[in-house]
Every structure is written in structure tokens, then in C-alpha cells.
Design an enzyme around this catalytic site. Structure first.
Site, PDB file in Angstrom:
ATOM      1  N   ASP A   1       1.550   7.049   7.411  1.00 43.56           N
ATOM      2  CA  ASP A   1       0.298   7.802   7.440  1.00 43.56           C
ATOM      3  C   ASP A   1       0.283   8.864   6.329  1.00 43.56           C
ATOM      4  O   ASP A   1      -0.763   9.153   5.748  1.00 43.56           O
ATOM      5  CB  ASP A   1       0.159   8.468   8.817  1.00 43.56           C
ATOM      6  CG  ASP A   1      -1.282   8.880   9.076  1.00 43.56           C
ATOM      7  OD1 ASP A   1      -2.180   8.048   8.845  1.00 43.56           O
ATOM      8  OD2 ASP A   1      -1.505  10.036   9.476  1.00 43.56           O
TER       9      ASP A   1
ATOM     10  N   LYS B   1      -2.278   9.605   3.200  1.00 46.23           N
ATOM     11  CA  LYS B   1      -2.870  10.925   2.888  1.00 46.23           C
ATOM     12  C   LYS B   1      -2.585  11.303   1.438  1.00 46.23           C
ATOM     13  O   LYS B   1      -3.463  11.815   0.735  1.00 46.23           O
ATOM     14  CB  LYS B   1      -2.307  11.994   3.840  1.00 46.23           C
ATOM     15  CG  LYS B   1      -2.800  11.840   5.270  1.00 46.23           C
ATOM     16  CD  LYS B   1      -2.200  12.900   6.177  1.00 46.23           C
ATOM     17  CE  LYS B   1      -2.667  12.711   7.611  1.00 46.23           C
ATOM     18  NZ  LYS B   1      -2.038  13.648   8.550  1.00 46.23           N
TER      19      LYS B   1
END
Ligand SMILES: NC(=O)c1ccc[n+]([C@@H]2O[C@H](COP(=O)([O-])OP(=O)(O)OC[C@H]3O[C@@H](n4cnc5c(N)ncnc54)[C@H](OP(=O)(O)O)[C@@H]3O)[C@@H](O)[C@H]2O)c1
Length: 344
Positions: free
Chosen positions: A205, A209
């Protein structure tokens, strides 16, 4: 003017937005989850919205409360052609075809969902007008700040982000003397991790980002180019949770050794996402114990931005970087900004 919008996704974040809506000038034309939903070009009355929210919270699928499956999708596609509004995507699905249709029909698009932004660079360019403040740092106005800096002629040299509250919490616990594997159990017990903690520890994740930040700076990078040091092997996702947690004990000594080494140099360890013209890297870094990255409290996110004008004294943004309420704050920044462009 009331802001007309469709909510695609009705999980934790979608439900928080519906709850907030009662006190805001928003007009919901549709609410959908993965099973279907309700679409009404005249606006769903507040009473019906409240009913949908409470039934959804009881576990009832929107497909059962409105139109199921394909029927809801067709109604949504028809609505996109008939009216103008904002499509707010709070799913965790690859919704690109939907988003492209909405943009072609003149709709504004707002995302908490990162997936559409991490496909090929060319697709990111096609999505350049969408609002995606909530995708990185939730409600912290990070994307807005970066765009304002770039728009004022500044140059962003380096972004360093403690962008995972979960990993920040874990490393602060290890620094306090806790074994890494025990700290993961504690984070799970507090609800800080995904149901399977391998998801958090893989760093996947954070790679997304970092890529979104890099692309915001105009760097045409792809996800495969992100240099990622996972805290646990992504293969762990295939193990039952308890087996995975047992396996983590093998890493306790190595992490302790790295931390002690950092301490001897007057530093500490944090998991940092770094974005610069050299690319995107995410992994364990030795940072000054007094630095904003080391001082983050609990599951706080911290972002340090070095630019041509903010040099030596970098710009620091900090705040709750996850959670439905904070994510909702990020969505609302984009919703009210894009609402002003509707009908132009
Ligand atoms: N939670 C946070 O703190 C946070 C912070 C920043 C960003 N985000 C991002 O925000 C998004 C939502 O997070 P969340 O925590 O609300 O997730 P969630 O609780 O898992 O909710 C996801 C929702 O999307 C729906 N959905 C999935 N595929 C769909 C499709 N094809 N069409 C319509 N609806 C679909 C799901 O339907 P069902 O209800 O039928 O399963 C569910 O309602 C994610 O992309 C997440 O990464 C979350």
C-alpha cells in the site's frame, strides 16, 4: 447549489460520508456497493439515505435494498449521460472504465480508492483532473499542498513520508523494547492492521502511495519501478494468520540488531517512503530521534517536504493518516473544490 453526487462503495469510508452528508449540502443521486444499489436522478431523499445507511450497517447488501447487480450499473451509466455531478469512488476495486465514462460525460471524479491511479502512467494522465486528496495521508491536505507548491513555481526535491500509521506504531513499540512479533499482535488487537497483518507488512500500500506522490510531481513512473523493502514477505499473505505471526518471531532478533545499531549512532528506525527525481523507495531508514518522522504519535502520519524554497527548514505536515473520519475530510476537500467547476 446542492452538490449532486454518486457514491460508489459503501464500506467504512462510504458510510462515514453518508453520515456526514446529513449536515452538508450534498444531494445523493446514487449509492452503490459491490452488489447493486439505489440510483435516483431526482436525488435520494434524506430519510431513504438514513434507512440505507442503517440497513447497510446491519449487514444488508445494497443490492437487496435497491436494484441488484447489472441493473444498478446500467442505471448509473444512464445517469452519467443524463445529468452532471461528482462520482465519488470509495471502493477498493479497479474502477477505471467507470471513471473514464464519467469524465467523458463531463462528471467530476473524487477518489479515496488508490487502484485507478497506479495503473499505467498513461491512465494516470487520463485521470489528471480527478480529486485524489484522500488516497495518501487521508485528510492531511498533502496533494493540495504539493500542487500549490508546484503551481507557485517551487520545485519539490524530496518527500519523506511516514505514511503508515500501523508501521509507525510497530517501530515505536520495538523502540520501547517490545519484540517485533509481539508488537504486531498488539497492533492487531487495537484494530490498527488489516485482518491479515501481512497486508500491512508487505508495504504494497505504501508503494502505491509513493507512486501517487511521484506522479503528482510529474514523474512518469510505474508501480514495478518502486523500490520496496517489505517488513515481511508478501508470500505470508497465503498463510493462516496465526502461522504467519509465529513465523515473524524469526525476525525479532534481526530488527532488534538493526535498531541497536541505529541507537549507537544516535538515531532510530522508521519505515519511510522517499520520493525524489531519483524515484520512489520505501523501507526501513535510520532517522534522527528528534526528527518529525521519529516523533509521530500512535498511528499519526508525518510528511516532510524539501523544496527549493523550503530548504534546510522543510515543510512538515502531520495528522491522522487513516480512518473513515479523516478520509472523509480528504474527500470533502475535493468534493467542494470540484463542485465549483461543475456546469462550467
Ligand atoms: N479506511 C481508511 O482509513 C482509508 C484511508 C484512505 C483511503 N482508503 C481507501 O478508501 C477505499 C475504501 O476504504 P474502506 O475502508 O471504506 O473499504 P471497505 O470497507 O472495504 O469498503 C469498500 C466498499 O466498496 C464496495 N465495492 C467493492 N467493489 C465495488 C464495485 N465494483 N462497485 C461498487 N462498490 C464496490 C464494497 O462493497 P460491499 O460492501 O458489497 O463489499 C464496499 O462497500 C479503499 O480504496 C481504501 O484503500 C481507506
Amino acid at each position: 447549489m446542492r452538490v449532486p453526487l454518486v457514491l460508489l462503495g459503501c464500506g467504512r469510508v462510504g458510510q462515514a460520508l453518508l453520515e456526514e452528508a446529513a449536515s452538508l449540502d450534498l444531494q445523493f443521486l446514487g449509492v452503490l456497493d459491490s452488489t447493486g444499489g439505489v440510483v435516483d436522478g431526482g436525488g435520494i431523499p434524506q430519510g431513504r439515505l438514513s434507512q440505507l445507511l442503517s440497513r447497510k450497517r446491519e449487514g444488508v447488501a445494497l443490492g437487496e435494498l435497491g436494484v441488484p447487480g447489472e441493473g444498478a450499473t446500467s442505471a448509473l451509466l444512464a445517469l452519467l449521460r443524463e445529468r452532471r455531478g461528482l462520482l465519488v469512488d470509495v471502493t477498493a476495486a479497479d474502477t477505471r472504465p467507470f471513471l473514464f465514462s464519467a469524465l467523458e460525460a463531463g462528471w467530476g471524479v473524487v477518489l479515496a480508492n488508490k487502484l485507478p491511479l497506479v495503473g499505467p502512467w498513461e491512465d494516470f494522465r487520463r485521470l489528471s483532473s480527478v480529486g485524489y486528496e484522500a488516497t495518501v495521508g487521508a485528510g492531511i491536505p498533502l496533494i493540495t499542498t504539493l500542487k500549490a507548491l508546484l503551481g507557485s513555481g517551487d520545485e519539490v526535491h524530496l518527500i519523506q513520508g511516514g505514511l503508515s500509521g500501523t508501521l509507525g506504531f510497530l517501530l515505536a513499540e520495538v523502540e520501547r523494547g517490545e519484540a517485533f512479533s509481539q508488537a504486531v499482535r498488539r497492533a492487531m488487537a487495537r484494530g490498527y492492521t488489516e485482518p491479515h497483518p501481512a497486508e500491512d507488512l508487505s508495504g504494497a500500500d505504501l508503494a502505491r502511495k509513493g507512486l501517487i506522490l511521484a506522479r503528482t510531481l510529474g514523474l512518469p513512473l510505474e508501480l514495478e519501478e518502486v523500490e520496496l523493502e517489505p517488513l515481511a514477505s508478501p508470500a505470508g499473505r497465503g498463510l493462516p494468520v496465526e502461522g504467519f505471526l509465529q513465523g515473524l518471531r524469526a525476525q525479532d532478533a534481526e530488527l532488534r540488531r538493526r535498531l541497536e545499531g541505529a541507537k549507537r549512532r544516535g538515531l532510530t528506525l522508521r519505515y519511510v517512503v522517499e520520493v525524489s527525481s531519483a524515484g520512489v523507495r520505501a523501507g526501513l531508514r535510520e532517522v534522527d530521534r528528534k526528527s518529525p518522522l521519529a516523533r509521530a504519535q500512535g498511528v499519526e502520519n508525518v510528511v516532510v517536504i524539501n523544496t527549493r524554497r523550503f530548504k534546510g527548514h522543510p515543510l512538515v505536515l502531520a495528522g491522522p493518516g487513516a480512518g473513515p473520519a479523516s478520509t472523509c475530510a480528504g474527500l470533502l476537500l475535493d468534493i467542494f473544490r470540484l463542485a465549483r467547476t461543475l456546469g462550467r
